[in-house]
Design an enzyme around this catalytic site. Structure first.
Site, mmCIF file in Angstrom:
data_model
loop_
_atom_site.group_PDB
_atom_site.id
_atom_site.type_symbol
_atom_site.label_atom_id
_atom_site.label_comp_id
_atom_site.label_asym_id
_atom_site.label_seq_id
_atom_site.Cartn_x
_atom_site.Cartn_y
_atom_site.Cartn_z
ATOM 1 C CE1 TYR A 110 -3.297 2.838 0.394
ATOM 2 C CE2 TYR A 110 -2.755 2.960 2.727
ATOM 3 C CZ TYR A 110 -3.431 3.449 1.631
ATOM 4 O OH TYR A 110 -4.230 4.561 1.759
ATOM 5 C CG ASP A 154 -4.181 1.806 -3.384
ATOM 6 O OD1 ASP A 154 -3.718 2.367 -4.402
ATOM 7 O OD2 ASP A 154 -4.957 2.368 -2.590
#
Length: 269
Positions: A110, A154
């Protein structure tokens, strides 16, 4: 066949109340990578921290409680796990975890979202500077052990113009700056990984994986493709299908992201 899913859940406890539990029960995936869990395993209900039938590895943020957090859920037990990538600033921030299995290493990442002109963008740039050499190191280490690598997550960067709808309006914004896009290109060139979804669907636009909750972004499909499965060539060339599991309606969403699910022809599956 090997099926892998990645999803930024935007708070696992909140997502569980909206449909994540049902999605997890129905998915055929052998590996599910989560981002923005926003809770430690100890703070999660048992059916989320370690759902029946799954082995789970969590990396929560010990710096900012209730923020960030990544995890890898797997049908089989990993042979080894690693939290962080050897950089003190980020190893306790819940931004990276990897799990090793026979023949494959699965990571969940992330990246910081950043904000141009602020300390948040400086943090993102430090993360990118440190993570790229680690990706190279990991690829080499895995190859020496006879393993392929897949890093899901992500990445908070849209690599090309076809990766976001309003690209002209975002050329100076975090997630689409020239420096960030160049760095993403280095992941695919210098570090030797492949953007698996784009290999299967080279044309675009999209498919997008994140939509703002504001306005009619979801209804108009005005989104960004920032969730990737990034794999070493030996695995990426075995990719068979890639799907963004976009909810049929705004009301059926359980996150502001959608799962990215890719199936690979893999003899170790």
């Amino acid at each position: 066949m090997l099926t892998v899913s990645t999803i930024n859940v935007n708070g696992l406890r909140a997502a569980a109340k909206k449909g994540f539990v049902e999605w997890l029960a129905a998915t055929p995936a052998e590996f599910v990578c989560l981002q923005e869990v926003r809770a430690s395993a100890d703070d999660l209900p048992a059916d989320l921290a370690a759902p029946p039938g799954w082995h789970t590895v969590h990396a929560d943020s010990r710096v900012l409680k209730g923020r960030n957090g990544v995890a890898v859920y797997s049908r089989q037990e990993p042979t080894a796990v690693r939290v962080g990538f050897g950089v003190d600033e980020f190893d306790a921030s819940g931004r990276y975890v990897e799990a090793w299995f026979p023949g494959v290493v699965v990571g969940s990442v992330y990246l910081p979202s950043g904000e141009v002109g602020t300390l948040r963008q400086d943090q993102k740039e430090r993360f990118m500077a440190a993570f790229l050499p680690y990706l190279i190191e990991l690829r080499e280490k895995a190859a020496a052990s006879g393993c392929e690598v897949i890093i899901c997550g992500d990445w908070n960067i849209a690599h090309q113009e076809i990766d976001l709808k309003a690209w002209k309006a975002n050329r100076k914004n975090a997630g689409f700056t020239p420096a960030e896009r160049d760095w993403m290109g280095r992941v695919f060139d210098e570090a030797g990984y492949r953007d698996v979804h784009r290999l299967l669907h080279p044309e675009g636009p999209g498919p997008y994986t994140w939509w703002s909750y504001r306005g009619k972004a979801y209804d108009n499909d005005s989104g960004w493709r920032i969730d990737y499965q990034v794999a070493t060539p030996g695995l990426s060339t075995r990719a068979h299908t890639a799907v963004v599991e976009r909810a049929a309606t705004y009301a059926e969403r359980w996150s502001d992201h959608a799962p990215v699910t890719i199936t690979y022809d893999w003899p170790g599956a």
